[in-house]
Motif scaffolding. Structure first.
Motif, short mmCIF file in Angstrom:
data_model
loop_
_atom_site.label_atom_id
_atom_site.label_comp_id
_atom_site.label_asym_id
_atom_site.label_seq_id
_atom_site.Cartn_x
_atom_site.Cartn_y
_atom_site.Cartn_z
N MET A 128 39.75 49.89 35.60
CA MET A 128 39.61 49.72 34.14
C MET A 128 40.57 48.62 33.71
O MET A 128 41.75 48.64 34.08
CB MET A 128 39.93 51.02 33.40
N VAL A 129 40.04 47.68 32.94
CA VAL A 129 40.83 46.57 32.41
C VAL A 129 40.51 46.43 30.93
O VAL A 129 39.35 46.50 30.54
CB VAL A 129 40.47 45.25 33.14
N GLY A 130 41.54 46.26 30.12
CA GLY A 130 41.33 46.06 28.69
C GLY A 130 40.76 44.68 28.41
O GLY A 130 41.19 43.69 29.00
N CYS A 131 39.79 44.61 27.51
CA CYS A 131 39.17 43.33 27.19
C CYS A 131 40.14 42.40 26.45
O CYS A 131 39.90 41.21 26.36
CB CYS A 131 37.90 43.54 26.37
N ASP A 132 41.24 42.94 25.95
CA ASP A 132 42.20 42.12 25.21
C ASP A 132 43.39 41.70 26.06
O ASP A 132 44.34 41.13 25.58
CB ASP A 132 42.69 42.87 23.97
N PHE A 133 43.32 41.96 27.36
CA PHE A 133 44.41 41.61 28.27
C PHE A 133 44.12 40.23 28.85
O PHE A 133 43.40 40.09 29.82
CB PHE A 133 44.50 42.66 29.38
N LEU A 134 44.71 39.20 28.25
CA LEU A 134 44.36 37.83 28.61
C LEU A 134 45.12 37.26 29.80
O LEU A 134 44.77 36.21 30.31
CB LEU A 134 44.55 36.90 27.41
N GLN A 135 46.17 37.93 30.25
CA GLN A 135 46.96 37.39 31.34
C GLN A 135 46.89 38.27 32.59
O GLN A 135 47.87 38.47 33.29
CB GLN A 135 48.42 37.22 30.91
N LEU A 136 45.71 38.78 32.88
CA LEU A 136 45.54 39.64 34.04
C LEU A 136 45.75 38.85 35.32
O LEU A 136 45.23 37.76 35.49
CB LEU A 136 44.13 40.25 34.04
N ASN A 137 46.51 39.44 36.23
CA ASN A 137 46.77 38.84 37.52
C ASN A 137 46.05 39.68 38.58
O ASN A 137 46.29 40.89 38.68
CB ASN A 137 48.29 38.83 37.76
N VAL A 138 45.19 39.07 39.35
CA VAL A 138 44.38 39.81 40.33
C VAL A 138 45.27 40.51 41.36
O VAL A 138 44.89 41.56 41.89
CB VAL A 138 43.33 38.90 41.00
N THR A 139 46.45 40.00 41.63
CA THR A 139 47.33 40.67 42.59
C THR A 139 47.79 42.03 42.07
O THR A 139 48.05 42.93 42.85
CB THR A 139 48.56 39.81 42.96
N TRP A 140 47.87 42.19 40.75
CA TRP A 140 48.23 43.49 40.18
C TRP A 140 47.15 44.51 40.49
O TRP A 140 47.43 45.65 40.84
CB TRP A 140 48.43 43.41 38.68
N VAL A 141 45.88 44.11 40.34
CA VAL A 141 44.76 45.02 40.63
C VAL A 141 44.75 45.36 42.11
O VAL A 141 44.56 46.51 42.49
CB VAL A 141 43.42 44.41 40.18
N ARG A 142 45.00 44.37 42.95
CA ARG A 142 45.05 44.63 44.40
C ARG A 142 46.18 45.60 44.74
O ARG A 142 46.01 46.47 45.60
CB ARG A 142 45.24 43.32 45.15
N GLU A 143 47.32 45.46 44.08
CA GLU A 143 48.43 46.37 44.32
C GLU A 143 48.05 47.80 43.93
O GLU A 143 48.30 48.74 44.70
CB GLU A 143 49.67 45.94 43.53
N LEU A 144 47.45 47.97 42.77
CA LEU A 144 47.04 49.31 42.34
C LEU A 144 45.98 49.88 43.28
O LEU A 144 46.01 51.07 43.61
CB LEU A 144 46.50 49.26 40.90
N TRP A 145 45.05 49.05 43.70
CA TRP A 145 44.00 49.50 44.62
C TRP A 145 44.64 49.98 45.92
O TRP A 145 44.30 51.03 46.45
CB TRP A 145 43.02 48.36 44.89
N GLY A 146 45.60 49.21 46.44
CA GLY A 146 46.29 49.60 47.66
C GLY A 146 47.05 50.90 47.50
O GLY A 146 47.04 51.76 48.40
N MET A 147 47.72 51.07 46.37
CA MET A 147 48.46 52.30 46.12
C MET A 147 47.51 53.49 46.02
O MET A 147 47.83 54.58 46.49
CB MET A 147 49.30 52.19 44.84
N SER A 148 46.35 53.30 45.41
CA SER A 148 45.41 54.41 45.26
C SER A 148 44.90 54.88 46.61
O SER A 148 44.53 56.05 46.76
CB SER A 148 44.24 54.01 44.35
N ARG A 149 44.90 54.02 47.60
CA ARG A 149 44.43 54.40 48.94
C ARG A 149 45.34 55.45 49.58
O ARG A 149 44.92 56.16 50.48
CB ARG A 149 44.32 53.18 49.83
N SER A 150 46.59 55.53 49.13
CA SER A 150 47.52 56.48 49.73
C SER A 150 47.53 57.83 49.02
O SER A 150 48.24 58.74 49.44
CB SER A 150 48.94 55.89 49.71
#
Length: 115
Positions: free
Chosen positions: A14-36
């Motif tokens: 889930m990403v907010g439509c008003d979040f203009l400075q999203l960094n794809v590495t942040w999503v990758r980090e969260l995805w990796g953490m969710s795997r554990s």
């Protein structure tokens, strides 16, 4: 993603439509953490005091917790993430000072060419 017994089998970002400075590495980090996760239902950034729920990676198991909270009249994302056993991931140090755009004035901080 390997999920615990009550997490559900599907995961979503889930990403907010008003979040203009999203960094794809942040999503990758969260995805990796969710795997554990063994018995949690997601991973989202936390600054030590409050959740930053967007971006966040969540399992479908969070939907049952959200349904119960809505039935009780509780609609706070902060409360949902705490109750649902979402993994708190330390917010990146490069987090924008103003992550969300809610007014024309907020948008102005990014320059007139983006209005």
């Amino acid at each position: 993603v390997t999920a615990g017994a009550d997490c559900g089998d599907e995961w979503f970002v889930m990403v907010g439509c008003d979040f203009l400075q999203l960094n794809v590495t942040w999503v990758r980090e969260l995805w990796g953490m969710s795997r554990s996760l063994v018995d949690g239902v997601g991973a989202a950034f936390h600054d030590g005091q409050m959740w930053d729920p967007f971006p966040g990676v969540y399992g479908t198991g969070i939907l049952e917790v959200a349904r119960r909270r809505i039935e009780r009249g509780e609609r706070s994302m902060q409360g949902l993430l705490g109750e649902a056993r979402v993994m708190a991931v330390m917010r990146p140090t490069v987090w924008p000072a103003r992550a969300g755009i809610n007014t024309k004035e907020d948008l102005g901080i990014y320059g007139k060419d983006q209005q």
